[in-house]
Structure formats: structure tokens, C-alpha cells
Design a protein around this motif. Structure first.
Motif, PDB file in Angstrom:
ATOM      1  N   SER A   1      -0.634   9.734   4.779  1.00  0.00           N
ATOM      2  CA  SER A   1       0.333   8.649   5.007  1.00  0.00           C
ATOM      3  C   SER A   1       1.601   8.874   4.194  1.00  0.00           C
ATOM      4  O   SER A   1       2.720   8.730   4.707  1.00  0.00           O
ATOM      5  N   ARG A   2       1.408   9.250   2.922  1.00  0.00           N
ATOM      6  CA  ARG A   2       2.573   9.428   2.056  1.00  0.00           C
ATOM      7  C   ARG A   2       3.414  10.625   2.479  1.00  0.00           C
ATOM      8  O   ARG A   2       4.643  10.598   2.359  1.00  0.00           O
TER       9      ARG A   2
ATOM     10  N   GLY B   1      -0.773   4.054   0.852  1.00  0.00           N
ATOM     11  CA  GLY B   1      -1.515   4.877   1.784  1.00  0.00           C
ATOM     12  C   GLY B   1      -2.241   6.027   1.118  1.00  0.00           C
ATOM     13  O   GLY B   1      -2.309   6.144  -0.106  1.00  0.00           O
ATOM     14  N   ASP B   2      -2.789   6.908   1.948  1.00  0.00           N
ATOM     15  CA  ASP B   2      -3.447   8.119   1.453  1.00  0.00           C
ATOM     16  C   ASP B   2      -2.449   9.272   1.491  1.00  0.00           C
ATOM     17  O   ASP B   2      -1.265   9.085   1.790  1.00  0.00           O
TER      18      ASP B   2
ATOM     19  N   ASP C   1      -7.474   5.157   8.225  1.00  0.00           N
ATOM     20  CA  ASP C   1      -8.281   4.948   7.019  1.00  0.00           C
ATOM     21  C   ASP C   1      -7.482   4.186   5.961  1.00  0.00           C
ATOM     22  O   ASP C   1      -8.011   3.282   5.300  1.00  0.00           O
ATOM     23  N   ALA C   2      -6.215   4.562   5.796  1.00  0.00           N
ATOM     24  CA  ALA C   2      -5.384   3.885   4.792  1.00  0.00           C
ATOM     25  C   ALA C   2      -5.153   2.424   5.166  1.00  0.00           C
ATOM     26  O   ALA C   2      -5.180   1.534   4.306  1.00  0.00           O
TER      27      ALA C   2
ATOM     28  N   TYR D   1      -6.334  -0.966   2.940  1.00  0.00           N
ATOM     29  CA  TYR D   1      -5.400  -2.039   2.586  1.00  0.00           C
ATOM     30  C   TYR D   1      -5.904  -3.389   3.100  1.00  0.00           C
ATOM     31  O   TYR D   1      -5.857  -4.398   2.390  1.00  0.00           O
TER      32      TYR D   1
ATOM     33  N   THR E   1       0.838  -1.188   0.000  1.00  0.00           N
ATOM     34  CA  THR E   1       0.000   0.000   0.000  1.00  0.00           C
ATOM     35  C   THR E   1       0.877   1.243   0.000  1.00  0.00           C
ATOM     36  O   THR E   1       1.962   1.251   0.592  1.00  0.00           O
TER      37      THR E   1
ATOM     38  N   SER F   1      -1.858   6.185  -5.099  1.00  0.00           N
ATOM     39  CA  SER F   1      -2.244   6.025  -3.700  1.00  0.00           C
ATOM     40  C   SER F   1      -2.685   4.588  -3.445  1.00  0.00           C
ATOM     41  O   SER F   1      -2.975   3.831  -4.379  1.00  0.00           O
ATOM     42  N   HIS F   2      -2.714   4.233  -2.181  1.00  0.00           N
ATOM     43  CA  HIS F   2      -3.209   2.931  -1.753  1.00  0.00           C
ATOM     44  C   HIS F   2      -2.507   1.772  -2.470  1.00  0.00           C
ATOM     45  O   HIS F   2      -1.302   1.681  -2.412  1.00  0.00           O
TER      46      HIS F   2
ATOM     47  N   LEU G   1       1.013   4.616   8.147  1.00  0.00           N
ATOM     48  CA  LEU G   1      -0.346   4.639   7.607  1.00  0.00           C
ATOM     49  C   LEU G   1      -1.331   5.263   8.588  1.00  0.00           C
ATOM     50  O   LEU G   1      -1.274   5.020   9.798  1.00  0.00           O
ATOM     51  N   THR G   2      -2.260   6.032   8.037  1.00  0.00           N
ATOM     52  CA  THR G   2      -3.393   6.497   8.837  1.00  0.00           C
ATOM     53  C   THR G   2      -4.345   5.326   9.065  1.00  0.00           C
ATOM     54  O   THR G   2      -4.252   4.284   8.395  1.00  0.00           O
TER      55      THR G   2
END
Length: 412
Positions: free
Chosen positions: A173-174, A169-170, A232-233, A237, A167, A265-266, A229-230
Motif C-alpha cells: 500500500s505504501r 497500510g502495508d 489486507d491493509a 484498519y 492507516t 505501517s498500518h 490500500l490493499t
């Protein structure tokens, strides 16, 4: 005069090579249709901005590998190095961003990159491509991966091939991951290759893709995105992996799979094989939620993958056999007309049939053997008068008289 040859990094597809290529394309076309994908075709060359926006000015493809030229009208054009950017451009250009989303697209055709030719890698190469345009849900990621897995299984190349997934991430996260990478690689800056020092300033995630051996040693100790990662992310995943299990797609996680551009993303993934040496990736893709916006459209979350046809063709366990024709052989000029009638009747029945343009019976039979014919339909004056043909089985060596009206049914 020097004999003309294919340009370096290109090749002709003839005989077995073409049959392997065709088998990959037709299998992918059939499986993708079962998943509800429709086929699109976009131009082989595009406005250069389609790819500089889509791939990023710092990417090796844009900076080193694209075939770009100025046309007679002064426009900068580029032979497409990949499919995704052109398909996103087509979505926007054709006013499809607001209706009937998601669009599930299959495409196939030649790509062009100025690379060093090697096994499975050419300057003109071919891809199959699947994209789900306009779907934000993790189920879309899993389904497009499942379609790819089913294509590999249908081709008989799934043994020794594994899905690696990660992943990205969002955005939050990135950003956190990027900061961690900058801190880590800055501490090793003096040991990085020149290209990676440039990437450190512009796009540090691309250092993770470096092929330089010294860079690889440094990358081995780099932070992984899973630690950044958050919630949500992480949930996205987890959902993708859960769906993959339900689809029956085996996978392993690889935290080093990355994509360098901000709109990725993701999910990021690759199907890799142990049967092609260094060129082990046969299919790769991921989620790109900002690319349609780069083409002037609205926010359109999307996911997809591309696969190299040449590499998949090399992996096919058996080359598809050429169709074995039926040879229609007239004996004497008077038999040619009735022979043509039989020839066309066979073809209308779906039978591959050929007729030599000249030669006596012996020469025509020799040609039938050379082209691998499975049977010969022999017509002379006596046969025509009796309303029959001599039907010779070229494998068994047997021969019998068959009424002309029954010949297509016997060979169909």
C-alpha cells in the motif's frame, strides 16, 4: 557575578508545577498497570546510531534537533530525543525478543531536543510512553490507544480532546501511495519549500508533515492513502476501528496523519486538543513493524505511543493540592524528646508530620501556619507529666487534650 539561571528551554519543577507533573506520571503509571504494562527504565543517553536508525537520517529530529556529543573514548552519544528506539534497543540487548512476547512496556522520563522553546515545548521535556512489543494483531493497536484514552479520562482532560486516526497500510500500500505522492508533488515542485523539495527526493511522505504555509496549501490537494490500500491493509484498519468502538474510544479519521519511515505501517494516531493552541497534540503514536530489526533483532511487530507530560500538566483542570502536615510543637527543651516520639508515631501511621528545628511556641505556631498545617500537637512539661498532648485544629481554631497514645489515631 551574573546570576545563574536554568538553561534556555529548561525549567525547574517546584511546588504546583511539580505536583501537576507528578499527578500525570502517577495516573499514567496506575492506569497502564491495570492494562498489564510493566515499567522499564533505559539510559538517558544512547549510542547515536540508536536514534539515527530509529528516526531516520532525513528527519528533523536527527538532522537538526539531537543533542549529540563525542565522549572521551571517541564514541558518538546522544541524549535521547524520544523513548521508542531505546526501548526496542533494550528488548534486543537484553535477549527478550524470543520469550514472553508481547512485552507491554510503560516508561517515563526526560527527553532532549534542540527546538525553539514555546508554550508546552521545551528543550528538556518529559514523556510517558506505552509500547506493545511483539504483537501483530489489530487488537494490540486498539488496546494501547484505549489505555491512552483512559489515562486522559482519569486526568480529567478528555473534554476537548479527540482521537484522530489513520492507516499507513502495508508495504504494498505504501509503495503505491509513495508513487502517487511523488507524481503529485513533482507537478508542484517549483512551489514547494526547500525542505520539501529535499524530502521529495528522499522521503515524500514527510512533505505531508510540513509546517510551511505554502506547502500546506499544496498538501491539501494531495492523494490520500485510503485510495491505495490493499485488501489486507483495509481489513486491518477496519478491525482497529471496530475494536476502538468496543473499547468505547471516540475517534475521527484524519487521512493526513502520516509517519515517514519505512518501518511504520498500518495504524497512526494522535490525541489532539483545542485548548493548547498550536501545540495541540498531547499524545501520538502508531504501529512500527520494522524498528526492532533496525536495532539488530528479529522481525517484531509493535505498536505504541508517547505523550508530553508538560502539555498534559497544563491541561489538568485543578492543580493537585499539597499535603497538609501536622505540626508537632515541643514547649521547652525537655519536651523535644517526647515530641520526636510523637512525630515518628504519626509518620508510621501515614500522617505527614513536621517539627521546626528551633523557636519558641509563638515562632513554631507561625511556621505551622506558613506551611499550611491542618493541626498542631503541642507538648509541654505539664502535658508530658499527664501523658497527654494539646491537639489544636488549625482550621476550626479549637483545642483539646488527647492521650498521647491516641494522637496518631485521631490524626490518621
Amino acid at each position: 557575578m551574573t546570576a545563574l539561571q536554568p538553561v534556555r528551554g529548561t525549567r525547574d519543577l517546584i511546588g504546583e508545577d511539580f505536583r501537576r507533573h507528578h499527578a500525570v506520571v502517577e495516573t499514567a503509571r496506575r492506569i497502564s498497570a491495570l492494562y498489564g504494562f510493566e515499567e522499564w527504565a533505559t539510559p538517558i543517553f544512547e549510542d547515536t546510531r540508536v536514534f539515527s536508525r530509529g528516526l531516520g537520517d532525513t528527519s528533523d529530529v536527527v538532522s537538526k534537533e539531537m543533542y549529540s556529543f563525542e565522549d572521551r573514548g571517541g564514541e558518538s552519544l546522544t541524549l535521547r530525543p524520544e523513548y521508542t528506539a531505546g526501548l526496542c534497543r533494550a528488548l534486543v540487548s537484553n535477549g527478550l525478543t524470543q520469550t514472553n512476547l508481547p512485552r507491554k512496556v510503560f516508561a517515563t522520563g526526560p527527553m532532549f531536543r534542540y527546538e525553539r522553546p514555546q508554550k508546552g515545548r521545551y528543550r528538556q521535556f518529559h514523556q510517558i510512553d506505552l509500547e506493545v512489543l511483539g504483537a501483530a494483531e489489530p487488537l494490540a493497536d486498539a488496546e494501547v490507544i484505549a489505555a491512552g484514552w483512559d489515562i486522559l479520562c482519569a486526568l480529567g482532560v478528555s473534554d476537548g480532546t479527540v482521537l484522530e486516526i489513520n492507516t499507513l497500510g502495508d508495504a504494498e500500500s505504501r509503495a503505491a501511495y509513495r508513487a502517487a505522492l511523488v507524481a503529485y508533488f513533482s507537478a508542484h515542485q517549483d512551489a514547494l519549500s526547500h525542505d520539501s523539495r529535499v524530502r521529495l527526493e528522499k522521503n515524500p511522505l514527510r512533505i505531508l508533515d510540513s509546517k510551511d504555509e505554502k506547502d500546506r496549501a499544496i498538501v491539501a490537494g494531495a492523494p490520500v492513502i485510503g485510495d491505495h490500500l490493499t485488501a489486507d491493509a483495509a481489513a486491518f484498519y477496519t478491525a482497529v476501528k471496530t475494536h476502538l468502538v468496543r473499547f468505547g474510544v471516540p475517534f475521527r479519521e484524519n487521512p493526513r496523519i502520516v509517519r515517514g519511515l519505512d518501518y511504520y505501517s498500518h495504524t497512526a494516531f494522535e490525541f489532539v486538543t483545542d485548548r493548547l493552541g498550536a501545540q495541540g497534540t498531547v499524545m501520538a503514536g502508531g504501529r512500527y513493524n520494522g524498528l526492532v530489526e533496525e536495532m539488530g533483532g528479529p522481525a517484531t511487530p509493535s505498536v505504541g505511543w508517547a505523550a508530553g507530560i508538560e502539555r498534559l500538566a497544563m491541561l489538568l483542570p485543578v492543580a493537585p493540592a499539597a499535603a497538609r502536615p501536622v505540626a508537632v510543637i515541643p514547649v521547652g527543651d525537655a519536651a523535644e524528646g517526647p515530641a520526636l516520639d510523637v512525630l515518628q508515631a504519626l509518620r508510621r501511621q501515614g500522617v505527614v508530620a513536621e517539627i521546626a528545628y528551633r523557636g519558641n511556641l509563638k515562632r513554631r505556631m507561625e511556621r505551622a501556619n506558613r506551611i499550611g498545617a491542618r493541626a498542631a500537637v503541642i507538648l509541654g512539661e505539664e502535658e508530658i507529666a499527664a501523658g497527654v498532648a494539646q491537639l489544636r485544629d488549625l482550621d476550626a481554631g479549637t483545642q483539646e487534650k488527647v492521650p498521647l497514645s491516641e494522637v496518631p489515631g485521631r490524626l490518621g
